[in-house]
Design a protein around this motif. Sequence first.
Motif, PDB file in Angstrom:
ATOM      1  N   VAL A 245       0.845  -1.191   0.000  1.00 26.44           N
ATOM      2  CA  VAL A 245       0.000   0.000   0.000  1.00 26.44           C
ATOM      3  C   VAL A 245       0.881   1.242   0.000  1.00 26.44           C
ATOM      4  CG1 VAL A 245      -1.893   1.200   1.145  1.00 26.44           C
ATOM      5  CG2 VAL A 245      -1.702  -1.295   1.337  1.00 26.44           C
ATOM      6  N   PHE A 246       0.620   2.149  -0.948  1.00 26.24           N
ATOM      7  CA  PHE A 246       1.338   3.412  -1.050  1.00 26.24           C
ATOM      8  C   PHE A 246       0.344   4.563  -0.927  1.00 26.24           C
ATOM      9  CE2 PHE A 246       3.954   0.358  -3.232  1.00 26.24           C
ATOM     10  CZ  PHE A 246       5.262   0.751  -3.013  1.00 26.24           C
ATOM     11  N   VAL A 247       0.747   5.652  -0.260  1.00 22.87           N
ATOM     12  CA  VAL A 247      -0.125   6.821  -0.117  1.00 22.87           C
ATOM     13  C   VAL A 247       0.671   8.107  -0.328  1.00 22.87           C
ATOM     14  CG1 VAL A 247      -1.733   5.712   1.478  1.00 22.87           C
ATOM     15  CG2 VAL A 247       0.252   6.919   2.390  1.00 22.87           C
ATOM     16  N   GLY A 248      -0.041   9.144  -0.779  1.00 23.63           N
ATOM     17  CA  GLY A 248       0.521  10.487  -0.762  1.00 23.63           C
ATOM     18  C   GLY A 248       1.323  10.904  -1.972  1.00 23.63           C
ATOM     19  N   GLY A 249       1.118  10.261  -3.118  1.00 23.83           N
ATOM     20  CA  GLY A 249       1.809  10.702  -4.329  1.00 23.83           C
ATOM     21  C   GLY A 249       1.006  11.752  -5.069  1.00 23.83           C
ATOM     22  N   TYR A 284      -9.712  13.981   7.704  1.00 21.49           N
ATOM     23  CA  TYR A 284      -8.507  14.674   8.158  1.00 21.49           C
ATOM     24  C   TYR A 284      -7.863  15.542   7.085  1.00 21.49           C
ATOM     25  CZ  TYR A 284      -8.355  11.887  12.476  1.00 21.49           C
ATOM     26  OH  TYR A 284      -8.633  11.330  13.698  1.00 21.49           O
ATOM     27  N   GLY A 285      -8.322  15.442   5.847  1.00 24.03           N
ATOM     28  CA  GLY A 285      -7.718  16.230   4.779  1.00 24.03           C
ATOM     29  C   GLY A 285      -7.917  17.719   4.986  1.00 24.03           C
ATOM     30  N   ALA A 293      -5.089  20.965  -0.466  1.00 29.31           N
ATOM     31  CA  ALA A 293      -6.154  20.046  -0.071  1.00 29.31           C
ATOM     32  C   ALA A 293      -5.980  18.627  -0.607  1.00 29.31           C
ATOM     33  CB  ALA A 293      -7.511  20.597  -0.525  1.00 29.31           C
ATOM     34  N   ARG A 294      -4.871  18.324  -1.239  1.00 29.97           N
ATOM     35  CA  ARG A 294      -4.640  16.950  -1.703  1.00 29.97           C
ATOM     36  C   ARG A 294      -4.112  16.082  -0.559  1.00 29.97           C
ATOM     37  NH1 ARG A 294      -3.969  16.089  -7.191  1.00 29.97           N
ATOM     38  NH2 ARG A 294      -3.926  13.872  -6.594  1.00 29.97           N
ATOM     39  N   LEU A 295      -4.298  14.787  -0.665  1.00 28.55           N
ATOM     40  CA  LEU A 295      -3.883  13.866   0.387  1.00 28.55           C
ATOM     41  C   LEU A 295      -2.385  13.925   0.649  1.00 28.55           C
ATOM     42  CD1 LEU A 295      -4.785  11.552   2.323  1.00 28.55           C
ATOM     43  CD2 LEU A 295      -4.194   9.960   0.483  1.00 28.55           C
ATOM     44  N   LYS A 296      -1.605  14.244  -0.368  1.00 30.83           N
ATOM     45  CA  LYS A 296      -0.149  14.238  -0.204  1.00 30.83           C
ATOM     46  C   LYS A 296       0.307  15.204   0.891  1.00 30.83           C
ATOM     47  CE  LYS A 296       0.470  17.519  -4.043  1.00 30.83           C
ATOM     48  NZ  LYS A 296       1.008  17.705  -5.408  1.00 30.83           N
ATOM     49  N   GLN A 301       2.685  15.745   6.306  1.00 29.51           N
ATOM     50  CA  GLN A 301       2.646  16.229   7.684  1.00 29.51           C
ATOM     51  C   GLN A 301       2.703  15.079   8.691  1.00 29.51           C
ATOM     52  OE1 GLN A 301      -0.982  17.843  10.019  1.00 29.51           O
ATOM     53  NE2 GLN A 301      -0.036  19.683   9.166  1.00 29.51           N
ATOM     54  N   TRP A 302       1.973  14.031   8.442  1.00 28.78           N
ATOM     55  CA  TRP A 302       1.898  12.914   9.385  1.00 28.78           C
ATOM     56  C   TRP A 302       3.079  11.968   9.283  1.00 28.78           C
ATOM     57  CZ3 TRP A 302      -3.754  10.571   9.359  1.00 28.78           C
ATOM     58  CH2 TRP A 302      -4.616  11.448  10.017  1.00 28.78           C
ATOM     59  N   GLY A 303       3.497  11.667   8.058  1.00 31.18           N
ATOM     60  CA  GLY A 303       4.454  10.593   7.834  1.00 31.18           C
ATOM     61  C   GLY A 303       3.733   9.259   7.690  1.00 31.18           C
TER      62      GLY A 303
END
Length: 555
Positions: A245-249, A284-285, A293-296, A301-303
């Motif tokens: 699972v990858f997030v934030g691109g 949380y976005g 406003a994008r998820l990235k 911020q969170w890591g």
Amino acid sequence: MTTVTERKPRAKKPEGQWKIDGNTPLNHDEEVKQVEPVLQVKQRVIDTYSKEGFDSIPADDLAPRFKWLGMYTQRKQNLGGEHTGKDNSELQDKFFMMRIRFDGGRCTTEQARAVGEISRDWARSTIDLTDRQNIQLHWVEIENVPAIWEKLESVGLNTWDGCGDVPRVILGSPVAGIAKDEIIDATPAIEEITNDYVLRDENQNLPRKFKSSISGNARQDVTHEIQDLAFQAVEHPELGPGFQVFVGGGLSTNPMLAQSLGAFATLEQVPEVWNAVVGIFRDYGFRRLRNRARLKFLVAQWGAEKFRQVLEDEYLGYKLPDGPNPPENPISRDHIGLHEQKDGNFYLGVKPTLGHLSGEQLIAVADLAESYGLTRLRFTPFKELLLLDIPKDKVDSLTADLDSMGLYSKPSEFRRGLLSCTGLEYCKLAHVTTKSRAIELADELEERFTDLDSPITIALNGCPNACARTQIADIGLKGQTVTDEEGNRVEGFQVHLGGTLGDGANFGRKIRGHKVLSSELTDYVTRVVQNYVDKRDEGELFRDWLIRAEEEDIK
């Protein structure tokens, strides 16, 4: 005696995160989205606007609500880049771009014929394959929209959530279920998400657009590194085939590569994990500023560690096992040419120049495929068209028939690796002309370098939003207005060089102060390629030469 009063630190403005700041709207877009379920605008199109015409459409329906219907107003013709940035009412025409979803790039010949007929009859025969496996039409008039929707629905297609602050089309391997190099067929997950999750009310008001992909192919053929959420197939040493699972691109003006969560999801878990990540983004976005406003930005911020913790503890209610990352695949992600399927048949990938077809051409492709007994087509994230299930004894004749239609399975490296956004032709955000420049460029490069054996990706984008993926191309060209030697403001490009995904993934380098006029673009790219040909080491790829090239050779 003067006393110094310590200034209290300024209170941090809320980001508009619903779970932290509440859901009071902090800008007009957020207000509009809370008035009613946005997709209710569909009925007004059918009952009112299609009968009373374009001028009957109020501003908040025209934008943003029409985006949920997969529709944007297109740019008025002959408005140069100097008009970009002005009020929408000045730029927009009374015609629409319409985006048709093809989740996973899956298409039947029946669907292709229907879209071709819609294009021919109601969209001035325009068809653009996109790098998100969709089809875009232009010149659509509001009066014809209900008839278009009815025809699309008759073949199982729609335009819902084609644009807007929603889950956009889900990218999938275009050869899912048939490829010999497939790790796992992700089709069931894409179908479950599309049918059961995308259009849920709770997923129709996100902070911004949400782009996701699911590929079970070892070739990593859906650019998982630049998606908000991506599931890329891996072999778990104990659990077997599944997904990392990858997030934030994402690209645009603040490009970021997706981060691995180090979490393994089975095929059966993918839809639930997908929906949970959408929920995190919704709750949380950041919503206050549209450009953040994008998820990235939340992932940055969170890591990855905190993101995974919130995903598991607050949304899934269980821990995902740790899992391996896929090996880095640096190149050869497209599906151009002939490939054997696991069942002994073949699939053939062709590349329409810049992904552009006419309605009549798409109808002809459907007719041709059926004449060979084929019914399955696919679109790819590289604007290619695939024909599946070809018997070995029909490969040569089908290839020749497609060649005669201008759909080549062995394009030059230049045409194969060329991407362009729509540019000033239709887009209200564009600063420069892109498509005609790209075609001119491909023609000249093919003539000058007839036998070039290295892949070269060239991307032309009309603005900073990177719809053509400029930051991950060998030569990325970002359109902007520049000043020529006489002080005139003219069309030009900022140059990015050496961007890539996979092994050594990066967003390329910009040469300080280096911009190219549109009128000089072909000469510039030709000069760089000639320097590569003259100065490369034996067998050295263009992407590798760019890394070590002297600045004078790439200016």
